[in-house]
Design an enzyme around this catalytic site. Structure first.
Site, PDB file in Angstrom:
ATOM      1  N   CYS A  27       0.832  -1.207   0.000  1.00 47.24           N
ATOM      2  CA  CYS A  27       0.000   0.000   0.000  1.00 47.24           C
ATOM      3  C   CYS A  27       0.864   1.253   0.000  1.00 47.24           C
ATOM      4  CB  CYS A  27      -0.920   0.013   1.211  1.00 47.24           C
ATOM      5  SG  CYS A  27      -1.963   1.472   1.253  1.00 47.24           S
TER       6      CYS A  27
ATOM      7  N   CYS B  44      -0.599   4.152   2.023  1.00 46.73           N
ATOM      8  CA  CYS B  44      -0.444   4.073   3.481  1.00 46.73           C
ATOM      9  C   CYS B  44       0.992   4.336   3.903  1.00 46.73           C
ATOM     10  CB  CYS B  44      -0.774   2.675   3.984  1.00 46.73           C
ATOM     11  SG  CYS B  44      -2.351   2.060   3.483  1.00 46.73           S
ATOM     12  N   ASP B  45       1.890   3.521   3.360  1.00 43.48           N
ATOM     13  CA  ASP B  45       3.240   3.444   3.900  1.00 43.48           C
ATOM     14  C   ASP B  45       4.240   4.337   3.170  1.00 43.48           C
ATOM     15  OD1 ASP B  45       2.316   1.568   5.716  1.00 43.48           O
ATOM     16  OD2 ASP B  45       2.713  -0.108   4.380  1.00 43.48           O
TER      17      ASP B  45
END
Lengths: 303, 79
Positions: free
Chosen positions: A130, A133-134
């Site tokens: 992701c 996200c990261d």
């Protein structure tokens, strides 16, 4: 007993819910999250009515649209088993058991893994699925993005604003992504592209330190992050006795009917041509209308 | 219920948003650090989770990576 249960609340499931609410059906949505894969997309330019919108913003609009109706949505709930029992359907989840006359499966897809050495070991230690996200955790470090489709392009382009050098590793000889996105990637000086290249392994100590690639011989690329964007697999394991294709997608006809009467499916979990947000929405609408008609043309044993 | 809950998130991460919403719905007070903006807390998160992924949830020293509602509920002792 419900008229309808919808499993999943991505574009297909939410649209199915909006249609069901407007038909005043007695229904329930069971879902692990709101938005599904659509949330991960940072840059959507092909949803009619929006020249540009992020996945998170589009999903927020979907959610607002659904929540203007009084809708029962069981979040953080996962379907584990579905069986047809006489003329009704029983769904077992991690939290309970439900009975319904019709079901729409809109459980979508989940990211595919590479299956190379080091991938499991370094999951959440530099290997991620992701970028949205990261990505911010990899500020000013060198990273690799694996894949050649739209999600790989999207991840690489997001990372140009955060990371140092970006290596884009594609197994094919040219990108499968939309031309507009592929062009952007090719023209970005921070991205170095490797075609016809396989990842052999991911190595490191506590965290990822690099990947080994096979490109005219074996080569080490020192990177701290590995973003795996090689596609996805359908979330269809919770139902067994339904017809699926080789890719594990639930087979539907143009009315979103599956091989089991009363069970419909919509969106990316199905074998529908082209996995697009706007297509999934359309399929969700069709599924509810088909389920509604199914209910109205049948008699059910006492509830 | 006075367990101390600290979460490490990024502003763009949908799972982090779900986690925050979940804790608010359950009336659980928590400290939130956006690690994309806070280098010091990013290092602290790496130290605690031995990893690089968000969200990281620290409930009284029990550290979890990723948001699993069942596990979080269990750790908090709520339904």
């Amino acid at each position: 007993m419900y008229d309808l249960i919808i499993i999943g609340a991505g574009p297909a499931g939410i649209t199915a819910g909006i249609y069901a609410a407007r038909k005043k059906m007695n229904f329930l949505v069971i879902t692990e999250d709101i938005g599904g894969q659509a949330v991960w997309s940072s840059d959507i330019q092909n949803y009619t009515g929006y020249q540009f919108i992020s996945g998170a913003d589009l999903v927020e609009k979907f959610r607002e649209h659904l929540e203007q109706f009084k809708v029962n949505v069981n979040k953080n709930e996962k379907a584990e088993d579905v069986i047809k029992d006489g003329d009704h359907i029983i769904i077992r989840t991690n939290r309970g058991k439900y009975k319904t006359k019709t079901l729409i499966i809109a459980s979508g897809r989940t990211p595919k893994e590479m299956g190379v050495k080091g991938e499991q070991e370094f999951k959440n230690r530099g290997v991620t699925y992701c970028a949205t996200c990261d990505g911010p955790l990899f500020a000013d470090t060198d990273v690799a993005v694996i894949g050649g489709g739209n999600s790989a392009m999207d991840a690489a382009l997001q990372l140009t604003r955060i990371a140092g050098r970006i290596y884009l590793i594609d197994i094919a000889d040219k990108f499968q992504a939309d031309v507009v996105m592929a062009e952007k990637v090719k023209n970005d000086p921070k991205i170095k592209i490797f075609h016809k290249t396989r990842v052999k392994k991911i190595y490191g100590d506590k965290l990822v330190e690099g990947i080994q690639i096979e490109e005219e011989g074996i080569k080490d690329l020192p990177v701290q992050g590995v973003f795996v964007e090689i596609g996805s697999v359908p979330v269809s394991d919770f139902i067994e006795d339904i017809k699926k294709n080789k890719a594990n997608e639930i087979i539907v006809n143009c009315r979103c009917e599956t091989s089991i009467p009363g069970i419909f499916a919509a969106g990316d979990v199905t074998d529908v041509f082209s996995k697009q947000i706007i297509v999934a929405c359309g399929e969700g609408a069709k599924a509810t209308l088909a389920a509604f008609e199914y209910l109205n043309t049948r008699r059910f044993a006492d509830e | 219920m006075d367990k101390k809950v600290v979460i490490y998130t990024t502003s763009t991460c949908p799972h982090c948003a779900h986690l925050k919403e979940f804790l608010k719905e359950k009336d659980i007070p928590f400290e939130n650090y956006d690690v994309s903006q806070n280098r010091e807390k990013l290092l602290e998160m790496r130290e605690k989770s031995h990893g690089l992924a968000v969200p990281v949830i620290d409930i009284d020293g029990k550290v979890m990576v990723g948001f699993n509602p069942q596990l979080v509920s269990k750790e908090l002792g709520i339904k």
